[in-house]
Motif scaffolding. Structure first.
Motif, PDB file in Angstrom:
ATOM      1  N   GLU A   1       0.822  -1.209   0.000  1.00 26.67           N
ATOM      2  CA  GLU A   1       0.000   0.000   0.000  1.00 26.67           C
ATOM      3  C   GLU A   1       0.858   1.262   0.000  1.00 26.67           C
ATOM      4  OE1 GLU A   1      -4.025  -1.449   2.368  1.00 26.67           O
ATOM      5  OE2 GLU A   1      -2.411  -0.508   3.510  1.00 26.67           O
ATOM      6  N   PHE A   2       0.292   2.322  -0.576  1.00 26.79           N
ATOM      7  CA  PHE A   2       0.955   3.625  -0.550  1.00 26.79           C
ATOM      8  C   PHE A   2      -0.100   4.720  -0.637  1.00 26.79           C
ATOM      9  CE2 PHE A   2       0.516   2.485  -4.988  1.00 26.79           C
ATOM     10  CZ  PHE A   2       0.158   3.666  -5.621  1.00 26.79           C
ATOM     11  N   PHE A   3       0.267   5.918  -0.208  1.00 28.22           N
ATOM     12  CA  PHE A   3      -0.619   7.072  -0.323  1.00 28.22           C
ATOM     13  C   PHE A   3      -0.480   7.652  -1.729  1.00 28.22           C
ATOM     14  CE2 PHE A   3      -0.220   6.611   4.215  1.00 28.22           C
ATOM     15  CZ  PHE A   3      -1.470   6.972   4.699  1.00 28.22           C
ATOM     16  N   ASP A   4      -1.575   7.669  -2.453  1.00 29.34           N
ATOM     17  CA  ASP A   4      -1.615   8.187  -3.824  1.00 29.34           C
ATOM     18  C   ASP A   4      -2.207   9.595  -3.761  1.00 29.34           C
ATOM     19  OD1 ASP A   4      -1.649   8.534  -6.529  1.00 29.34           O
ATOM     20  OD2 ASP A   4      -3.217   7.067  -6.936  1.00 29.34           O
ATOM     21  N   ILE A   5      -1.346  10.602  -3.887  1.00 32.78           N
ATOM     22  CA  ILE A   5      -1.752  11.989  -3.645  1.00 32.78           C
ATOM     23  C   ILE A   5      -1.580  12.805  -4.927  1.00 32.78           C
ATOM     24  CG2 ILE A   5      -1.388  14.032  -2.212  1.00 32.78           C
ATOM     25  CD1 ILE A   5      -0.068  12.178  -0.135  1.00 32.78           C
ATOM     26  N   ALA A   6      -2.691  13.255  -5.472  1.00 32.54           N
ATOM     27  CA  ALA A   6      -2.669  14.085  -6.676  1.00 32.54           C
ATOM     28  C   ALA A   6      -2.881  15.543  -6.274  1.00 32.54           C
ATOM     29  CB  ALA A   6      -3.750  13.634  -7.652  1.00 32.54           C
ATOM     30  N   ILE A   7      -1.948  16.412  -6.660  1.00 39.76           N
ATOM     31  CA  ILE A   7      -2.022  17.830  -6.301  1.00 39.76           C
ATOM     32  C   ILE A   7      -1.765  18.673  -7.546  1.00 39.76           C
ATOM     33  CG2 ILE A   7      -1.113  19.664  -4.815  1.00 39.76           C
ATOM     34  CD1 ILE A   7      -0.093  17.546  -2.900  1.00 39.76           C
ATOM     35  N   GLN A   8      -2.656  19.610  -7.809  1.00 41.62           N
ATOM     36  CA  GLN A   8      -2.426  20.551  -8.902  1.00 41.62           C
ATOM     37  C   GLN A   8      -1.140  21.327  -8.610  1.00 41.62           C
ATOM     38  OE1 GLN A   8      -4.140  20.864 -11.648  1.00 41.62           O
ATOM     39  NE2 GLN A   8      -6.316  20.496 -11.314  1.00 41.62           N
ATOM     40  N   PRO A   9      -0.229  21.473  -9.590  1.00 46.59           N
ATOM     41  CA  PRO A   9       1.051  22.159  -9.332  1.00 46.59           C
ATOM     42  C   PRO A   9       0.933  23.507  -8.622  1.00 46.59           C
ATOM     43  CG  PRO A   9       1.123  21.092 -11.459  1.00 46.59           C
ATOM     44  CD  PRO A   9      -0.284  20.912 -10.954  1.00 46.59           C
ATOM     45  N   PRO A  10      -0.020  24.388  -8.990  1.00 47.47           N
ATOM     46  CA  PRO A  10      -0.120  25.664  -8.254  1.00 47.47           C
ATOM     47  C   PRO A  10      -0.502  25.481  -6.786  1.00 47.47           C
ATOM     48  CG  PRO A  10      -1.305  25.772 -10.344  1.00 47.47           C
ATOM     49  CD  PRO A  10      -0.980  24.335 -10.100  1.00 47.47           C
ATOM     50  N   GLN A  11      -1.061  24.318  -6.456  1.00 47.09           N
ATOM     51  CA  GLN A  11      -1.529  24.068  -5.098  1.00 47.09           C
ATOM     52  C   GLN A  11      -0.423  23.555  -4.184  1.00 47.09           C
ATOM     53  OE1 GLN A  11      -4.660  24.896  -4.317  1.00 47.09           O
ATOM     54  NE2 GLN A  11      -4.246  24.433  -2.171  1.00 47.09           N
ATOM     55  N   LEU A  12       0.709  23.145  -4.752  1.00 47.72           N
ATOM     56  CA  LEU A  12       1.776  22.555  -3.944  1.00 47.72           C
ATOM     57  C   LEU A  12       2.264  23.497  -2.850  1.00 47.72           C
ATOM     58  CD1 LEU A  12       4.009  20.580  -6.465  1.00 47.72           C
ATOM     59  CD2 LEU A  12       2.991  19.696  -4.352  1.00 47.72           C
ATOM     60  N   ALA A  13       2.404  24.778  -3.188  1.00 50.44           N
ATOM     61  CA  ALA A  13       2.902  25.737  -2.200  1.00 50.44           C
ATOM     62  C   ALA A  13       1.939  25.903  -1.039  1.00 50.44           C
ATOM     63  CB  ALA A  13       3.160  27.087  -2.865  1.00 50.44           C
ATOM     64  N   GLU A  14       0.660  25.553  -1.259  1.00 49.66           N
ATOM     65  CA  GLU A  14      -0.364  25.700  -0.222  1.00 49.66           C
ATOM     66  C   GLU A  14      -0.656  24.380   0.492  1.00 49.66           C
ATOM     67  OE1 GLU A  14      -1.345  28.650   0.504  1.00 49.66           O
ATOM     68  OE2 GLU A  14      -0.353  29.590  -1.211  1.00 49.66           O
ATOM     69  N   THR A  15       0.164  23.373   0.225  1.00 50.77           N
ATOM     70  CA  THR A  15      -0.039  22.061   0.840  1.00 50.77           C
ATOM     71  C   THR A  15       1.176  21.723   1.689  1.00 50.77           C
ATOM     72  OG1 THR A  15      -1.346  21.351  -1.073  1.00 50.77           O
ATOM     73  CG2 THR A  15      -0.511  19.627   0.387  1.00 50.77           C
ATOM     74  N   GLN A  16       0.935  21.357   2.930  1.00 51.05           N
ATOM     75  CA  GLN A  16       2.057  21.049   3.815  1.00 51.05           C
ATOM     76  C   GLN A  16       1.662  20.046   4.885  1.00 51.05           C
ATOM     77  OE1 GLN A  16       3.166  24.394   6.441  1.00 51.05           O
ATOM     78  NE2 GLN A  16       1.401  25.486   5.593  1.00 51.05           N
ATOM     79  N   VAL A  17       2.658  19.343   5.375  1.00 47.81           N
ATOM     80  CA  VAL A  17       2.477  18.446   6.513  1.00 47.81           C
ATOM     81  C   VAL A  17       2.738  19.266   7.765  1.00 47.81           C
ATOM     82  CG1 VAL A  17       3.320  16.381   7.684  1.00 47.81           C
ATOM     83  CG2 VAL A  17       3.151  16.416   5.183  1.00 47.81           C
TER      84      VAL A  17
END
Length: 268
Positions: free
Chosen positions: A44-60
């Protein structure tokens, strides 16, 4: 965060993550963020799709390696959405956290996903903080998204309504099979293949008066939003079987209250 930085945070909890741009949909809108649990030759793995412009607004924003959980946040046009990602018994999972809750850590995400009645009971019973995120404590037994709360006085439960080997399920998820179930209360509705969410008796009569052919549908009387009580064994392929000694009320976690749930493809 970059894709690599997000993936590296998942390795800290012992998980693999594949972060990538989403595949454009032929029809409909491609979501800014989508999270699922994938499976390949390595597991198993986490399959995470993120729009490129959204990457800067996504964080752990929090990682708890000892618990094998982390909290992922995505800032979008309609607000901040948070996702609890972790390992539960045998498998990885992701759960959207209700936006109304002030969540900044894995611990507060655990609390936010508990039904209000469960948290109130923990407070009333004085459950110690170190026990509150276990799968079993004085207030409840949990299996996946379902909380089973002991009923101290079960005289009101009508055992003539007992159903045996009965499933309980959320949406399209794999059902949890219960040895004994009683559903009582709620609103009487009539369900058919054409109307799977049910219609009331008045609605059904009105529909049939306008379209008489609807009377020939296979209508089944069911209860919408009943109180559900379970006794005995509860089985699920992804979880250890639990044994409920006496009647327990069934309460679902609060994920369905979150706007962010639309970004989660995973269903237990």
């Amino acid at each position: 965060m970059s894709m690599h930085q997000i993936e590296r945070q998942f390795t800290r909890i012992g998980a693999r993550a594949n972060v990538h741009p989403p595949i454009a949909r032929r029809w409909g809108t491609t979501p800014e963020v989508s999270i699922d649990i994938g499976n390949d030759a390595e597991g198993e793995f986490f399959d995470i799709a993120i729009q490129p412009p959204q990457l800067a607004e996504t964080q752990v924003i929090d990682v708890q390696p000892s618990l094998r959980h982390l909290l992922l946040m995505s800032q979008q046009d309609d607000g901040k959405h948070k996702f609890l990602c972790g390992h539960d018994e045998r498998h990885w999972f992701v759960a959207a956290v209700p936006e109304r809750a002030a969540v900044s850590s894995v611990k507060t995400a655990f609390d936010a996903l508990k039904p209000v009645a469960v948290r109130a009971l923990e407070n009333r019973l004085g459950v110690k903080p170190r026990k509150r995120n276990r799968r079993r404590n004085e207030a409840f037994i949990r299996q996946g998204e379902w909380f089973f709360v002991p009923v101290p006085n079960d005289s009101f439960i009508n055992e003539r309504l007992v159903l045996r080997n009965e499933p309980i399920a959320r949406g399209g998820g794999k059902p949890h099979m219960c040895e004994e179930v009683v559903r009582q209360g709620g609103e009487l509705v009539y369900v058919s293949n054409r109307y799977p969410t049910g219609v009331t008796e008045i609605q059904r009569r009105q529909m049939i008066s306008r379209r008489p052919e609807l009377r020939h549908l296979h209508w089944v009387a069911q209860r919408r939003n009943p109180s559900v009580f379970v006794r005995g064994r509860v089985r699920h392929p992804d979880h250890k079987t639990i044994l409920l000694d006496g009647w327990h009320q069934v309460l679902m976690n609060t994920e369905n209250e979150s706007i962010a749930m639309r970004h989660v493809a995973f269903i237990d």
